[in-house]
Write a protein that holds these residues in place. Structure first.
Motif, PDB file in Angstrom:
ATOM      1  N   GLN A  52     -11.868  23.285  17.595  1.00  0.00           N
ATOM      2  CA  GLN A  52     -13.179  23.831  17.947  1.00  0.00           C
ATOM      3  C   GLN A  52     -13.041  25.350  17.977  1.00  0.00           C
ATOM      4  O   GLN A  52     -12.298  25.899  18.787  1.00  0.00           O
ATOM      5  CB  GLN A  52     -13.681  23.340  19.296  1.00  0.00           C
ATOM      6  N   ARG A  53     -13.755  26.001  17.057  1.00  0.00           N
ATOM      7  CA  ARG A  53     -13.741  27.461  16.982  1.00  0.00           C
ATOM      8  C   ARG A  53     -15.106  27.948  17.430  1.00  0.00           C
ATOM      9  O   ARG A  53     -16.110  27.755  16.746  1.00  0.00           O
ATOM     10  CB  ARG A  53     -13.442  27.915  15.557  1.00  0.00           C
ATOM     11  N   ASN A  56     -18.720  32.301  24.434  1.00  0.00           N
ATOM     12  CA  ASN A  56     -17.522  31.847  23.717  1.00  0.00           C
ATOM     13  C   ASN A  56     -16.791  30.720  24.442  1.00  0.00           C
ATOM     14  O   ASN A  56     -15.703  30.337  24.046  1.00  0.00           O
ATOM     15  CB  ASN A  56     -16.571  33.015  23.460  1.00  0.00           C
ATOM     16  N   GLU A  57     -17.389  30.184  25.482  1.00  0.00           N
ATOM     17  CA  GLU A  57     -16.762  29.064  26.199  1.00  0.00           C
ATOM     18  C   GLU A  57     -16.853  27.791  25.351  1.00  0.00           C
ATOM     19  O   GLU A  57     -17.781  27.608  24.581  1.00  0.00           O
ATOM     20  CB  GLU A  57     -17.460  28.844  27.540  1.00  0.00           C
ATOM     21  N   TYR A 101      -6.435  29.450  21.560  1.00  0.00           N
ATOM     22  CA  TYR A 101      -6.158  30.733  20.917  1.00  0.00           C
ATOM     23  C   TYR A 101      -7.373  31.618  21.110  1.00  0.00           C
ATOM     24  O   TYR A 101      -8.494  31.212  20.788  1.00  0.00           O
ATOM     25  CB  TYR A 101      -5.885  30.514  19.428  1.00  0.00           C
ATOM     26  N   ARG A 102      -7.144  32.806  21.642  1.00  0.00           N
ATOM     27  CA  ARG A 102      -8.221  33.779  21.832  1.00  0.00           C
ATOM     28  C   ARG A 102      -7.900  35.022  21.021  1.00  0.00           C
ATOM     29  O   ARG A 102      -6.763  35.499  21.035  1.00  0.00           O
ATOM     30  CB  ARG A 102      -8.354  34.162  23.298  1.00  0.00           C
ATOM     31  N   HIS A 139      -1.159  25.001  26.133  1.00  0.00           N
ATOM     32  CA  HIS A 139      -0.546  26.198  25.543  1.00  0.00           C
ATOM     33  C   HIS A 139      -1.648  27.211  25.291  1.00  0.00           C
ATOM     34  O   HIS A 139      -2.787  26.842  25.009  1.00  0.00           O
ATOM     35  CB  HIS A 139       0.138  25.876  24.213  1.00  0.00           C
ATOM     36  N   GLU A 140      -1.291  28.497  25.352  1.00  0.00           N
ATOM     37  CA  GLU A 140      -2.298  29.538  25.112  1.00  0.00           C
ATOM     38  C   GLU A 140      -1.665  30.712  24.368  1.00  0.00           C
ATOM     39  O   GLU A 140      -0.536  31.109  24.669  1.00  0.00           O
ATOM     40  CB  GLU A 140      -2.899  30.033  26.414  1.00  0.00           C
ATOM     41  N   ALA A 141      -2.404  31.253  23.403  1.00  0.00           N
ATOM     42  CA  ALA A 141      -2.045  32.490  22.704  1.00  0.00           C
ATOM     43  C   ALA A 141      -3.262  33.400  22.798  1.00  0.00           C
ATOM     44  O   ALA A 141      -4.359  33.020  22.386  1.00  0.00           O
ATOM     45  CB  ALA A 141      -1.686  32.206  21.253  1.00  0.00           C
TER      46      ALA A 141
END
Length: 181
Positions: free
Chosen positions: A5-6, A28-29, A114-115, A151-153
């Motif tokens: 989901q982008r 952007n949520e 990913y942000r 996980h987060e980037a």
């Protein structure tokens, strides 16, 4: 199944001020997936809130193979049961990301977030920048959830130039001293 989901928010230089920033603050949520998601290897739920459309969200859902993720800017690869996610190079935006970047490796049942943000122009001759902020969730063999990721980037940068702002003031860090005169 892999679900990507982008959620993208796009604005122009005219929308840089505080009133416009307030309008797009939570756009952007992540959002719930619509009914009828295709049963494909990769599902892309692409959501765009564009200033040109008064920030009304426009969403599409498509299904396919790993090439669908590539078209969205992501490289996927299997490593045993795990899923390796890379951000593919982007040449049309600032900051430029010339090589692929490893975002994370997901085990079955995990979700990664990913942000990123960037400014871009359609061609070199066009000096009218627009700005994008992305919040991407990728779910590997698990129902898509909008809760916290495993996980987060975070590759967000200061888009408008100048020094990068810090969230904590000097006083809050205990380093507040009078400056020498």
């Amino acid at each position: 199944m892999i679900v990507i989901q982008r959620v993208r928010v796009r604005w122009t230089a005219a929308g840089r001020g505080a009133p416009e920033a307030d309008r797009r603050r939570d756009l952007n949520e992540p959002v719930p997936l619509p009914a009828g998601v295709p049963a494909e290897e990769v599902v892309l739920h692409d959501v765009l809130a564009d200033e040109a459309a008064c920030y009304q969200r426009d969403a599409t859902v498509s299904g396919g193979g790993f090439e669908l993720a590539r078209d969205a800017g992501f490289g996927l690869a299997r490593r045993g049961a795990d899923l390796v996610i890379d951000r593919l190079p982007g040449w049309e935006s600032y900051p430029r990301r010339p090589g692929k970047q490893r975002l994370f490796v997901l085990k079955p049942g995990e979700v990664g977030r990913y942000r990123t943000n960037f400014r871009w122009t359609a061609c070199e001759c066009d000096q009218h920048w627009s700005y994008d902020e992305w919040n991407v969730h990728i779910a590997h063999q698990t129902p898509f959830v909008t809760d916290g990721p495993d996980h987060e980037a975070d590759h967000r940068v200061h888009l408008y130039g100048g020094r990068r702002r810090t969230a904590v003031s000097r006083a809050a860090r205990g380093r507040s001293r009078p400056r020498p005169r």
